[in-house]
Design a protein around this motif. Structure first.
Motif, short mmCIF file in Angstrom:
data_model
loop_
_atom_site.label_atom_id
_atom_site.label_comp_id
_atom_site.label_asym_id
_atom_site.label_seq_id
_atom_site.Cartn_x
_atom_site.Cartn_y
_atom_site.Cartn_z
N VAL A 46 0.84 -1.20 0.00
CA VAL A 46 0.00 0.00 0.00
C VAL A 46 0.88 1.25 0.00
CG1 VAL A 46 -1.68 1.32 1.35
CG2 VAL A 46 -1.98 -1.15 1.06
N ALA A 47 1.93 1.24 0.80
CA ALA A 47 2.86 2.38 0.85
C ALA A 47 3.51 2.61 -0.50
CB ALA A 47 3.92 2.16 1.93
N MET A 48 3.87 1.52 -1.19
CA MET A 48 4.49 1.68 -2.51
C MET A 48 3.48 2.28 -3.48
SD MET A 48 7.57 0.73 -2.03
CE MET A 48 7.32 1.27 -0.35
N GLY A 49 2.23 1.83 -3.41
CA GLY A 49 1.19 2.33 -4.31
C GLY A 49 0.84 3.78 -4.07
N SER A 50 1.11 4.28 -2.88
CA SER A 50 0.79 5.67 -2.57
C SER A 50 2.04 6.56 -2.53
CB SER A 50 0.04 5.76 -1.24
OG SER A 50 0.88 5.34 -0.17
N ASN A 51 3.17 6.04 -2.99
CA ASN A 51 4.42 6.80 -2.99
C ASN A 51 4.24 8.10 -3.79
OD1 ASN A 51 7.05 7.77 -3.19
ND2 ASN A 51 7.84 6.00 -4.29
N PRO A 52 4.37 9.26 -3.14
CA PRO A 52 4.22 10.52 -3.87
C PRO A 52 5.46 10.91 -4.68
CG PRO A 52 4.66 10.98 -1.57
CD PRO A 52 4.55 9.48 -1.71
N LEU A 53 6.55 10.16 -4.51
CA LEU A 53 7.83 10.54 -5.14
C LEU A 53 8.46 9.38 -5.92
CD1 LEU A 53 9.09 12.47 -2.02
CD2 LEU A 53 8.60 13.51 -4.24
N PRO A 54 7.69 8.70 -6.78
CA PRO A 54 8.29 7.57 -7.49
C PRO A 54 9.49 8.00 -8.33
CG PRO A 54 6.22 8.22 -8.53
CD PRO A 54 6.34 9.00 -7.26
N VAL A 55 10.33 7.08 -8.63
CA VAL A 55 11.62 7.22 -9.31
C VAL A 55 12.63 7.78 -8.30
CG1 VAL A 55 12.99 8.16 -11.21
CG2 VAL A 55 10.61 7.48 -11.62
N VAL A 56 12.37 8.94 -7.72
CA VAL A 56 13.29 9.54 -6.74
C VAL A 56 13.32 8.70 -5.47
CG1 VAL A 56 13.75 11.61 -5.36
CG2 VAL A 56 12.98 11.84 -7.73
N VAL A 57 12.16 8.27 -4.99
CA VAL A 57 12.05 7.28 -3.93
C VAL A 57 11.66 6.00 -4.66
CG1 VAL A 57 10.87 6.60 -1.81
CG2 VAL A 57 11.44 9.02 -2.20
N PRO A 58 12.62 5.09 -4.86
CA PRO A 58 12.54 4.06 -5.90
C PRO A 58 11.63 2.87 -5.59
CG PRO A 58 14.55 3.81 -4.66
CD PRO A 58 13.89 5.05 -4.13
N CYS A 59 10.33 3.09 -5.58
CA CYS A 59 9.39 2.00 -5.31
C CYS A 59 9.44 0.93 -6.41
CB CYS A 59 7.98 2.52 -5.10
SG CYS A 59 7.36 3.58 -6.42
N HIS A 60 10.01 1.27 -7.57
CA HIS A 60 10.16 0.26 -8.62
C HIS A 60 11.13 -0.84 -8.21
CE1 HIS A 60 13.27 3.33 -9.42
NE2 HIS A 60 13.99 2.32 -9.90
N ARG A 61 11.91 -0.61 -7.17
CA ARG A 61 12.89 -1.61 -6.70
C ARG A 61 12.28 -2.61 -5.72
NH1 ARG A 61 17.48 2.92 -5.56
NH2 ARG A 61 17.75 3.54 -7.73
N VAL A 62 10.99 -2.51 -5.44
CA VAL A 62 10.33 -3.43 -4.52
C VAL A 62 9.59 -4.48 -5.34
CG1 VAL A 62 8.75 -3.66 -2.58
CG2 VAL A 62 10.11 -1.57 -2.83
N VAL A 63 9.91 -5.75 -5.07
CA VAL A 63 9.39 -6.86 -5.87
C VAL A 63 8.77 -7.92 -4.97
CG1 VAL A 63 11.07 -6.47 -7.73
CG2 VAL A 63 11.63 -8.05 -5.87
N GLY A 64 8.05 -8.84 -5.61
CA GLY A 64 7.42 -9.93 -4.87
C GLY A 64 8.41 -10.97 -4.40
N SER A 65 8.07 -11.64 -3.32
CA SER A 65 8.95 -12.69 -2.79
C SER A 65 8.99 -13.90 -3.70
CB SER A 65 8.49 -13.10 -1.39
OG SER A 65 7.17 -13.60 -1.45
N ASP A 66 8.01 -14.00 -4.60
CA ASP A 66 7.97 -15.12 -5.53
C ASP A 66 8.82 -14.89 -6.78
OD1 ASP A 66 6.53 -13.16 -6.84
OD2 ASP A 66 4.72 -14.38 -7.12
N GLY A 67 9.53 -13.78 -6.80
CA GLY A 67 10.37 -13.47 -7.95
C GLY A 67 9.68 -12.62 -9.00
N GLY A 68 8.37 -12.39 -8.83
CA GLY A 68 7.65 -11.51 -9.75
C GLY A 68 7.95 -10.05 -9.46
N ILE A 69 7.67 -9.20 -10.43
CA ILE A 69 8.02 -7.79 -10.20
C ILE A 69 6.97 -7.05 -9.37
CG2 ILE A 69 9.49 -7.65 -12.23
CD1 ILE A 69 7.37 -5.89 -13.52
#
Length: 184
Positions: free
Chosen positions: A136-159
């Motif tokens: 939920v925090a990643m989905g509401s990140n007001p600063l994507p790219v700069v605060v790199p929520c794209h670097r958070v992935v699933g434990s199953d190896g999915g993105i």
């Protein structure tokens, strides 16, 4: 000082072209406050309206704002591969509580070219059972790219998911060398 001068200091914005499309960058006196993907005119106008409502100030387009000029420079360098992290003051007023704690940990603790699982990030902030809340925090990140929520992935190896769309997340991870570049 007139009200426009006060607004200009309070909420300024610009749009920058990037390898993933236009990004809206908005800042307050405290720092960069919002980054918005796919900043077409319609998306930009909606985002600025929401920001004005939440922050209580009218947004002013700010060519020549030192903070935004530096943000544009750093974003450009990131997308050319010349910059791996951002050195910008950040205004965290659009994130609070657990989300703010998780986003701050992400910003300082997950370097360029690496990824972290939702559960791992939850453990880092002392809440090992909060992996869904991290999502939920990643989905509401007001600063994507700069605060790199794209670097958070699933434990199953999915993105996992991504507010900017999965193709955007793939392209950001490819830029950082985590995924191969798409063939076409």
């Amino acid at each position: 000082m007139d009200s426009q001068g006060q607004d200009e200091r309070h909420l300024v914005w610009t749009v920058v072209g990037t390898g993933i499309g236009p990004l809206l960058l908005a800042a307050t006196r405290e720092g960069l406050v919002n980054v918005v993907f796919h900043a077409t005119d319609r998306v930009r106008d909606r985002a600025l309206s929401r920001l004005a409502s939440r922050l209580g100030a009218g947004p002013v387009r700010a060519p020549g704002s030192p903070l935004l000029d530096e943000a544009v420079r750093q974003v450009g360098a990131y997308f050319t591969g010349a910059r791996r992290d951002f050195a910008l003051p950040l205004d965290w007023s659009l994130a609070s509580g657990f989300s703010r704690e998780v986003l701050r940990e992400l910003a300082r603790g997950v370097p360029y070219g690496s990824v972290v699982g939702y559960g791992d990030l939850a453990r880092r902030v002392g809440r090992p059972d909060a992996s869904q809340a991290v999502g939920v925090a990643m989905g509401s990140n007001p600063l994507p790219v700069v605060v790199p929520c794209h670097r958070v992935v699933g434990s199953d190896g999915g993105i996992g998911g991504f507010g900017g769309g999965l193709e955007t997340k793939r392209r950001l991870l490819a830029l950082e060398g985590v995924l191969p570049e798409p063939l076409f």
